[in-house]
Design an enzyme around this catalytic site. Sequence first.
Site, PDB file in Angstrom:
ATOM      1  N   CYS A   2      94.269  94.911   8.305  1.00 41.04           N
ATOM      2  CA  CYS A   2      93.683  95.590   7.153  1.00 41.04           C
ATOM      3  C   CYS A   2      93.183  96.993   7.521  1.00 41.04           C
ATOM      4  CB  CYS A   2      92.551  94.747   6.565  1.00 41.04           C
ATOM      5  SG  CYS A   2      90.995  94.836   7.452  1.00 41.04           S
ATOM      6  N   CYS A   5      90.182  97.014   9.900  1.00 40.11           N
ATOM      7  CA  CYS A   5      90.582  96.659  11.268  1.00 40.11           C
ATOM      8  C   CYS A   5      91.200  97.874  11.959  1.00 40.11           C
ATOM      9  CB  CYS A   5      91.546  95.487  11.267  1.00 40.11           C
ATOM     10  SG  CYS A   5      90.779  93.893  10.895  1.00 40.11           S
ATOM     11  N   ASP A  28      81.378 106.047   3.601  1.00 40.76           N
ATOM     12  CA  ASP A  28      82.369 105.650   2.602  1.00 40.76           C
ATOM     13  C   ASP A  28      83.104 106.909   2.138  1.00 40.76           C
ATOM     14  OD1 ASP A  28      83.534 104.940  -0.068  1.00 40.76           O
ATOM     15  OD2 ASP A  28      82.456 103.064   0.256  1.00 40.76           O
ATOM     16  N   HIS A  44      87.515  90.525  12.240  1.00 42.53           N
ATOM     17  CA  HIS A  44      87.905  90.401  10.835  1.00 42.53           C
ATOM     18  C   HIS A  44      87.353  89.119  10.213  1.00 42.53           C
ATOM     19  CE1 HIS A  44      90.393  91.187   7.294  1.00 42.53           C
ATOM     20  NE2 HIS A  44      90.434  89.872   7.211  1.00 42.53           N
ATOM     21  N   GLY A  88      84.340  93.014  -7.285  1.00 42.85           N
ATOM     22  CA  GLY A  88      84.653  94.399  -6.961  1.00 42.85           C
ATOM     23  C   GLY A  88      85.100  94.635  -5.528  1.00 42.85           C
ATOM     24  N   HIS A  95      82.333  93.787   4.251  1.00 43.75           N
ATOM     25  CA  HIS A  95      81.650  95.056   4.444  1.00 43.75           C
ATOM     26  C   HIS A  95      80.426  95.119   3.543  1.00 43.75           C
ATOM     27  CE1 HIS A  95      84.639  95.745   1.245  1.00 43.75           C
ATOM     28  NE2 HIS A  95      83.866  96.722   0.797  1.00 43.75           N
TER      29      HIS A  95
END
Length: 118
Positions: A2, A5, A28, A44, A88, A95
């Site tokens: 992902c 990762c 972000d 993960h 969402g 995270h």
Amino acid sequence: MCLFCKIVNKEIPANIILEDENFIAFHDINPKAPIHILAIPKKHVDSFDELNGEVMKEMTPFIQKVAKEVNINKSGYRVITNIGENGGQEVKHLHFHILGGAKLKWEHFSDADPKGHF
């Protein structure tokens, strides 16, 4: 592998705020507050529903260190995790959003329709 990762493996650049052997925190790329940081485990885990208490036991002080590092620990901040599509969650890697730097509102709920859910 992902997106997060790949950040952990340094395959994708990120503006890293804090990192230790188990966790990493970075800005972000689509901030919703003046300070918007993501904190993730390096190992993960798909989502909060897959998480065990041992990871949270270590992640909690890490998130607190991030808040101190960016100087929002005294003024206040919000910690959010999104779980699943309706929650969402866009990246299927656990995270936590750490938001601060201003008085935060709850405008993101303005499109929710609570009728029939209670």
